[in-house]
Design an enzyme around this catalytic site. Structure first.
Site, short mmCIF file in Angstrom:
data_model
loop_
_atom_site.label_atom_id
_atom_site.label_comp_id
_atom_site.label_asym_id
_atom_site.label_seq_id
_atom_site.Cartn_x
_atom_site.Cartn_y
_atom_site.Cartn_z
N VAL A 1 0.86 -1.18 0.00
CA VAL A 1 0.00 0.00 0.00
C VAL A 1 0.90 1.23 0.00
O VAL A 1 1.80 1.34 0.83
CB VAL A 1 -0.89 -0.01 1.27
CG1 VAL A 1 -1.73 1.25 1.35
CG2 VAL A 1 -1.76 -1.26 1.30
N CYS A 2 0.65 2.16 -0.91
CA CYS A 2 1.47 3.38 -0.98
C CYS A 2 1.31 4.20 0.28
O CYS A 2 0.19 4.55 0.68
CB CYS A 2 1.09 4.22 -2.19
SG CYS A 2 1.86 5.86 -2.13
N VAL A 3 2.44 4.57 0.89
CA VAL A 3 2.39 5.27 2.18
C VAL A 3 1.75 6.65 2.06
O VAL A 3 0.92 7.04 2.88
CB VAL A 3 3.79 5.35 2.83
CG1 VAL A 3 4.79 6.10 1.96
CG2 VAL A 3 3.71 5.98 4.21
N ALA B 1 -1.88 6.28 1.51
CA ALA B 1 -2.49 5.72 2.72
C ALA B 1 -2.65 6.79 3.79
O ALA B 1 -3.68 6.85 4.48
CB ALA B 1 -1.65 4.56 3.25
#
Lengths: 121, 130
Positions: B77-79, B82
């Site tokens: 998941v892209c930080v 997110a």
């Protein structure tokens, strides 16, 4: 990871109204940081992303027109624009905030064919 | 062949996440490899364990977790995406002073470099979006 691949980012949506354009730019900058062979294509409403004079105060959204101008600093200079999309919106290359190469859909298709990775946003 | 998958839409609103899941299953069934599944834009919402869909509907989040566990998939998941949308693991909660976490099993939060690396390492990266 010394491999260099040809990454093309296809931008098809208007700069505001959805977050795709902004978050696409974030990926472009990372790809450039990874020293990949990066190019950007603008088509459909995506051509509005690089139209001069974004004014976002009224919608209370952070503008990011300047980021397109900064792409050059990241050695991202291959910007291609679909001529039909420009013409359909009454725009010419003079309306754009960065130097681009305007090309036909057939030419753009050929550029896409040459890519290793196509990310469409 | 080595595939990576980019999921750009959240669960339920768009078909994209369902299609990505079906594609991932088909890829694995054909004996191919999945290098990584990367969740970006609203796609990060596929990774919240707090969803409660109606019982007679598919549970998209649990489905990803199960597939990930079964096939040891790297689901990232892209930080930045997110953080915008409130997808939080222990590390992020600590870093940003949040009082809860919601990252579902089998997912991990990391940077966009993981997407570029997936592009470099994979034979094909397939995008599922709007």
């Amino acid at each position: 990871m010394s491999d260099i691949k040809k990454f093309m980012f296809v931008n098809r949506k208007a700069p505001y109204g959805t977050i795709y354009a902004l978050e696409s730019l974030e990926v472009v900058l990372i790809a450039a940081a990874f020293e990949q062979d990066v190019s950007l294509a603008f088509m459909d409403d995506g051509v509005y992303q690089i139209k001069k004079g974004h004014q976002t105060k009224g919608i209370e959204v952070k503008g990011f027109e300047k980021t397109y101008g900064a792409l050059e600093d990241y050695d991202v200079t291959k910007l291609y624009v679909d001529a039909e999309s420009l013409a359909a919106r009454g725009l010419t290359a003079d309306d754009l905030t960065v130097p681009v190469e305007v090309m036909s859909r057939a030419e753009l298709g050929k550029m896409m064919e040459e890519q290793d990775v196509l990310l469409s946003f | 062949m080595k595939f990576s998958i980019l999921v750009n839409e959240g669960p339920y609103t768009h078909q994209a996440s369902d299609s990505a899941y079906q594609f991932a299953k088909a890829v694995l069934a054909k004996g191919h490899e999945i290098f990584r599944i990367f969740f970006y834009h609203d796609g990060v919402n596929n990774a919240t364990r707090l969803t409660t869909p109606p019982q007679d509907d598919r549970n998209i989040v649990n489905r990803w977790s199960k597939l990930g566990e079964e096939h040891k998939l790297d689901m990232v998941v892209c930080v930045a995406a997110a953080q915008r949308r409130g997808i939080v693991d222990d590390g992020e909660a600590k870093r940003n002073g949040k009082d809860a976490t919601n990252l579902a099993a089998g997912f991990r939060i990391s940077g966009l470099g993981q997407l570029i690396e997936a592009g470099i390492q994979s034979d094909r990266i397939v995008v599922f979006g709007d």
